[in-house]
Scaffold this active site. Structure first.
Site, PDB file in Angstrom:
ATOM      1  N   CYS A 293       8.901  -4.621   5.732  1.00 15.53           N
ATOM      2  CA  CYS A 293       8.984  -3.037   5.784  1.00 15.53           C
ATOM      3  C   CYS A 293      10.414  -2.427   5.869  1.00 15.53           C
ATOM      4  O   CYS A 293      10.687  -1.539   5.153  1.00 15.53           O
ATOM      5  CB  CYS A 293       7.911  -2.573   6.375  1.00 15.53           C
ATOM      6  SG  CYS A 293       6.660  -3.517   7.076  1.00 15.53           S
ATOM      7  N   ARG A 322       6.482 -15.927  11.240  1.00 16.34           N
ATOM      8  CA  ARG A 322       5.866 -15.398  12.413  1.00 16.34           C
ATOM      9  C   ARG A 322       5.478 -16.749  13.388  1.00 16.34           C
ATOM     10  O   ARG A 322       4.842 -17.610  13.021  1.00 16.34           O
ATOM     11  CB  ARG A 322       4.732 -14.384  12.227  1.00 16.34           C
ATOM     12  CG  ARG A 322       5.000 -13.241  11.534  1.00 16.34           C
ATOM     13  CD  ARG A 322       3.608 -12.205  11.000  1.00 16.34           C
ATOM     14  NE  ARG A 322       4.117 -11.355  10.128  1.00 16.34           N
ATOM     15  CZ  ARG A 322       3.057 -10.620   9.696  1.00 16.34           C
ATOM     16  NH1 ARG A 322       1.807 -10.728  10.057  1.00 16.34           N
ATOM     17  NH2 ARG A 322       3.459  -9.578   8.814  1.00 16.34           N
ATOM     18  N   GLN A 340       3.728 -12.831   1.836  1.00 14.59           N
ATOM     19  CA  GLN A 340       2.723 -11.613   1.679  1.00 14.59           C
ATOM     20  C   GLN A 340       3.018 -10.883   0.246  1.00 14.59           C
ATOM     21  O   GLN A 340       4.063 -10.904  -0.338  1.00 14.59           O
ATOM     22  CB  GLN A 340       3.226 -10.455   2.494  1.00 14.59           C
ATOM     23  CG  GLN A 340       2.831 -10.579   4.116  1.00 14.59           C
ATOM     24  CD  GLN A 340       2.986  -9.639   4.902  1.00 14.59           C
ATOM     25  OE1 GLN A 340       4.482  -9.262   5.097  1.00 14.59           O
ATOM     26  NE2 GLN A 340       2.298  -9.152   5.515  1.00 14.59           N
ATOM     27  N   ASP A 342       3.141  -7.934  -0.653  1.00 14.68           N
ATOM     28  CA  ASP A 342       3.330  -6.807   0.035  1.00 14.68           C
ATOM     29  C   ASP A 342       3.910  -5.522  -0.915  1.00 14.68           C
ATOM     30  O   ASP A 342       4.507  -5.681  -1.747  1.00 14.68           O
ATOM     31  CB  ASP A 342       4.876  -6.984   0.761  1.00 14.68           C
ATOM     32  CG  ASP A 342       4.603  -6.049   2.121  1.00 14.68           C
ATOM     33  OD1 ASP A 342       3.744  -5.473   2.470  1.00 14.68           O
ATOM     34  OD2 ASP A 342       5.509  -6.257   3.204  1.00 14.68           O
ATOM     35  N   HIS A 344       4.713  -1.058  -0.373  1.00 12.22           N
ATOM     36  CA  HIS A 344       5.054   0.068   0.248  1.00 12.22           C
ATOM     37  C   HIS A 344       5.036   1.396  -0.598  1.00 12.22           C
ATOM     38  O   HIS A 344       5.717   1.247  -1.609  1.00 12.22           O
ATOM     39  CB  HIS A 344       6.380   0.258   1.212  1.00 12.22           C
ATOM     40  CG  HIS A 344       6.157  -0.907   2.334  1.00 12.22           C
ATOM     41  ND1 HIS A 344       6.997  -2.052   2.114  1.00 12.22           N
ATOM     42  CD2 HIS A 344       5.456  -1.037   3.366  1.00 12.22           C
ATOM     43  CE1 HIS A 344       6.515  -2.841   3.122  1.00 12.22           C
ATOM     44  NE2 HIS A 344       5.550  -2.132   3.908  1.00 12.22           N
ATOM     45  N   LYS A 424      -6.307   3.155   8.672  1.00 15.32           N
ATOM     46  CA  LYS A 424      -6.411   2.270   7.423  1.00 15.32           C
ATOM     47  C   LYS A 424      -7.698   1.687   7.089  1.00 15.32           C
ATOM     48  O   LYS A 424      -8.558   2.201   7.661  1.00 15.32           O
ATOM     49  CB  LYS A 424      -5.599   0.924   7.930  1.00 15.32           C
ATOM     50  CG  LYS A 424      -6.402  -0.035   9.222  1.00 15.32           C
ATOM     51  CD  LYS A 424      -5.766  -1.233   9.216  1.00 15.32           C
ATOM     52  CE  LYS A 424      -6.616  -1.739  10.825  1.00 15.32           C
ATOM     53  NZ  LYS A 424      -6.183  -3.183  11.003  1.00 15.32           N
ATOM     54  N   HIS A 470       1.427   1.136   3.817  1.00 13.02           N
ATOM     55  CA  HIS A 470       1.802  -0.506   3.676  1.00 13.02           C
ATOM     56  C   HIS A 470       0.644  -0.715   2.830  1.00 13.02           C
ATOM     57  O   HIS A 470      -0.747  -0.457   3.431  1.00 13.02           O
ATOM     58  CB  HIS A 470       1.600  -1.235   5.069  1.00 13.02           C
ATOM     59  CG  HIS A 470       2.741  -0.528   5.978  1.00 13.02           C
ATOM     60  ND1 HIS A 470       3.854  -1.288   6.201  1.00 13.02           N
ATOM     61  CD2 HIS A 470       2.774   0.449   7.025  1.00 13.02           C
ATOM     62  CE1 HIS A 470       4.524  -0.603   7.174  1.00 13.02           C
ATOM     63  NE2 HIS A 470       3.688   0.251   7.739  1.00 13.02           N
TER      64      HIS A 470
HETATM   65 ZN   LIG Z   1       4.871  -2.929   5.538  1.00 15.71          ZN
END
Ligand SMILES: [Zn+2]
Ligand SMILES: [Zn+2]
Length: 596
Positions: A293, A322, A340, A342, A344, A424, A470
Site C-alpha cells: 500500500c 511477513r 498478493q 493487490d 488500490h 470491509k 484496498h
Molecule cells: Zn493495501
C-alpha cells in the site's frame, strides 16, 4: 463456520446429540477403565471429544471396543436427567475426580466453564445423570440415548492434549468421535475426509511436481517448479487481461522501503511484529515490505490529481514478506513470502457506491472463472476504536451493503468487526468439498489517505481527501494455488492445465505421425507432449491419468491411415477415434469456456 452458523449449530439437535454422545463415550471408557479420570467432553464442529487420564495409552482396538460398549449403552435407552448442586455437594460427588474438582472450583469462583472456556462469573453447578453415569455439565442434552443413532456413530482417533491446553499440565488422551443423524451422513462425512486427504495440496504438489520448499532455502519460502509456474502464469495472464479490460493500471514497486515510509504508514507502530528486522544501507534502516500500500500511495501523490482523474485503480502482483512462527507454516496456505494480487482504488466520495459495485462484480466474475460458484460475503462494520468520522463510516458501510444486495449475494454482518481504519467485505468461496476459504477482501481505508495527506483538486478548486479501497482478489498466489489444487484435486481444467494433451503412439512406427499431430496442435495454441517412451500403451495412459492431463490422444495404424486421433478424457469418457479437427474444436471450446 461463521459466528452465526455456530450459533445455529449450538442450538441444534445434532449438537445436543453429539454432546450427549460424548457422555456415552465417557461412560463406556470408565466402564473399561474404572480407575480412569475424566476431564472435559464438548461437542465440536465435526463431532465431539472427551479428555481422559487413563492407566495406559489407548490402541485402535480399544476404540473399537469402546464403540461397541457405546452402542450397548445407547440401546439401553438411558434418559438424561439434570440436577443442580451446591459446590460442596458437587465436590463430594466427584471426590476421586481431580479434574472435575478443578472445574467445580472454576464454576464456583469463575474460571473455566464445563466446555473449558474462561468465564469470570460464578456459574450454576449442574450435573447430568444418564444410567449410572454422572457428569458435571451444563447441558443441553437429548432427552434419551434413543435419540442417538448407533449406526451413525464413529470414534475417529486418539490424540494427546494437555489439561487446559497448558503444556505444564498433565498430558491427557483425547478421543475424537462423531455422530450424525443417519449412517448416510456419516458415510458422506468419512468420504469427504478421505477425499480431503487425497486432495491435500502438499501431497499433490509433490506427485504432480508443482512446487516445493526446503530447509536450506528457508521454511515457508516457496519454489515454484515448471508445472506449477505454468499454471500460475496462465492464471496471472487471465487476471492481467481482465484488469486491463476493466480500467486498472499496473504498477511495480520495490521490495524494500525506508523506515520513515513505514513510520508514516503506521506499520512500524502497529504491524512491526509481522515485519522482518531492518537492513542497514548507508546508515539508514530499510524494511522488507509486508504490504504494497504505501508505495501505491506514493504513486498517487507523485502528481497533482484532479477530480476528473478519479477513480484511479492501481494493481500489482506485489511480493510481500511477513513473519510467521515456523510452527504455524503450512504448505502453500501459510508461508513467509507470498505474492498478493493487490489493488488500490482511489475515488471521490460521490463515486464510491459505483466503485464498490464495480469492484464487487469484478471480483465475483474472476472467482467464478476459476470454478468457484458458491461464494459468501461477510460485511464487517465500525468498531469502537476507529479513525475517521462515523458519518463517513456509515456511508461506506451502506455502499458496501447496497452493493451486496444489488449483486444478490448471501451475506452476514459482523457488527463492530471492521478494522480500525474502515469497514470491509470479505468473500469466501466453497470448494468442491464444501470447505470455506476466504479469498477476497474489499477494504475501506480512512487512515492512510490522512497519513499520507492524499488530495485531489475538486470542482471548487479546493483540495479534497479521496476515498481509498484496498482490494486483494485471489489473496495471495501461493495460497490461492493451494486452494485451487485442493478444489480440483490436481485435475486442473484444460485452460489452466500445464499440459493439455498427451499424444500416445502405440508403436515406434506411429512416432512421426504423433509428432505431426503435436505440431498442428501446438500451432493452434495447445500445450501438448508426445509420450515417446518405450512403454506399453496402457502404462502411458495410466501415467497421463496420474498426471491428470485432460486429454489423451492414442495413435495407432487406423488413426494414422485416416488422419484421426483416439481421444480419451481424464474423466473416463472415451469418445474413441475422431478426426483431428474435431478434437481441436472440442478442446478449444472447453478451454474457451473454462470447463473440463
Ligand atoms: Zn493495501
Ligand atoms: Zn454434558
Amino acid at each position: 463456520m461463521s459466528e452465526s452458523e455456530k450459533e445455529v449449530y449450538e442450538r441444534s439437535q445434532l449438537y445436543r446429540m453429539r454432546h450427549s454422545t460424548s457422555h456415552v463415550m465417557a461412560e463406556a471408557v470408565l466402564e473399561k477403565f474404572p480407575e480412569g479420570k475424566f476431564a472435559i467432553g464438548p461437542a465440536i464442529a465435526d463431532g465431539f471429544y472427551y479428555d481422559f487420564d487413563l492407566p495406559r495409552p489407548l490402541t485402535p482396538e480399544d476404540l473399537k471396543e469402546i464403540e461397541q460398549r457405546m452402542r450397548k449403552i445407547i440401546a439401553s435407552r438411558q434418559s438424561f436427567e439434570r440436577q443442580e448442586l451446591s459446590a460442596q455437594e458437587a465436590r463430594q460427588l466427584f471426590a476421586d475426580q481431580p479434574y472435575k474438582i478443578e472445574l467445580i472450583d472454576g464454576l464456583e469462583h469463575g474460571g473455566l466453564d464445563d466446555d473449558g472456556n474462561p468465564t469470570d462469573e460464578p456459574q450454576i453447578i449442574s450435573i447430568y445423570k444418564s444410567g449410572k453415569f454422572v457428569d458435571l455439565c451444563r447441558g443441553p442434552h437429548v432427552e434419551n440415548t434413543k435419540e442417538i443413532n448407533p449406526k451413525a456413530l464413529k470414534l475417529m482417533s486418539v490424540a494427546g492434549a494437555y489439561w487446559r491446553g497448558d503444556e505444564k499440565n498433565p498430558m491427557l488422551q483425547r478421543i475424537y468421535g462423531t455422530v450424525f443423524e443417519t449412517p448416510e451422513e456419516l458415510d458422506q462425512y468419512l468420504w469427504k475426509l478421505e477425499e480431503a486427504k487425497k486432495r491435500d495440496h502438499r501431497r499433490l504438489g509433490k506427485d504432480l511436481d508443482l512446487y516445493s520448499s526446503n530447509d536450506e532455502v528457508g521454511t515457508g519460502l516457496i519454489l515454484w517448479h515448471p508445472n506449477g509456474a505454468k499454471i500460475r502464469f496462465l492464471a496471472e495472464r487471465y487476471w492481467e487481461d481482465e484488469h486491463i479490460a476493466n480500467g486498472y493500471d499496473f504498477v511495480y514497486t520495490p521490495h524494500i522501503g525506508k523506515s520513515s515510509l513505514w513510520e508514516t504508514s503506521g506499520h512500524l507502530g502497529f504491524y512491526k511484529e509481522n515485519m522482518y528486522s531492518p537492513i542497514e544501507i548507508e546508515g539508514q534502516e530499510y524494511y522488507i515490505k509486508p504490504m504494497n500500500c504505501p508505495f501505491h500511495l506514493h504513486i498517487y501523490k507523485n502528481s497533482l490529481r484532479s477530480y476528473r482523474d478519479l477513480p484511479l485503480r492501481y494493481a500489482e502482483k506485489g511480493t510481500v514478506y511477513r513473519y510467521e512462527r515456523s510452527g504455524v507454516l503450512h504448505g502453500l496456505m501459510r508461508v513467509r513470502g507470498f505474492t498478493q494480487d493487490d489493488a488500490h482504488h482511489f475515488c471521490r466520495p460521490d463515486q464510491m457506491p459505483a466503485e464498490i459495485d464495480f469492484v464487487l462484480h469484478f471480483s465475483l466474475n474472476i472467482l467464478r472463472a476459476f470454478g468457484f460458484e458458491k461464494i459468501k460475503a461477510y460485511l464487517s462494520t465500525m468498531p469502537e476504536k476507529r479513525v475517521g468520522d462515523p458519518e463517513q463510516w456509515h456511508a461506506a458501510e451502506a455502499a458496501l451493503e447496497a452493493s451486496l444486495k444489488r449483486a444478490n449475494m448471501p451475506y452476514e454482518v459482523d457488527k463492530g468487526g471492521g478494522a480500525f481504519y474502515g469497514p470491509k467485505i470479505d468473500l469466501k468461496v466453497m470448494d468442491a468439498l464444501d470447505r470455506e476459504w476466504q479469498l477476497s477482501t474489499i477494504q475501506f481505508d480512512f487512515n492512510l489517505p490522512e497519513r499520507f495527506d492524499l488530495t485531489y483538486i475538486g470542482e471548487d478548486g479546493q483540495p479534497h481527501r479521496p476515498y481509498m479501497v484496498h482490494r486483494a482478489l485471489l489473496g495471495s498466489m501461493e495460497r490461492f494455488f493451494g486452494i485451487l489444487i485442493e478444489h480440483y484435486g490436481g485435475a486442473f481444467p484444460a485452460w489452466l492445465a500445464s499440459t493439455q494433451a498427451v499424444i500416445i503412439p502405440i508403436a515406434d512406427r506411429h512416432m512421426d505421425y504423433a509428432h505431426q499431430i503435436a505440431g498442428k496442435l501446438k500451432a493452434a495454441g495447445l500445450r501438448v507432449n508426445v509420450d515417446e517412451r518405450a512403454e506399453r500403451m496402457n502404462a502411458k495412459i495410466r501415467d497421463a491419468q496420474k498426471q491428470k492431463v485432460p486429454y489423451m490422444l492414442v495413435i495407432g495404424d487406423k488413426e494414422m491411415q485416416e488422419g484421426q486421433v483416439a481421444l480419451r478424457k481424464r474423466n473416463g469418457e472415451n469418445p474413441g477415434a475422431i478426426p483431428l479437427e474435431d478434437f481441436l474444436s472440442l478442446a478449444k471450446k472447453e478451454i474457451e469456456e473454462k470447463i473440463s
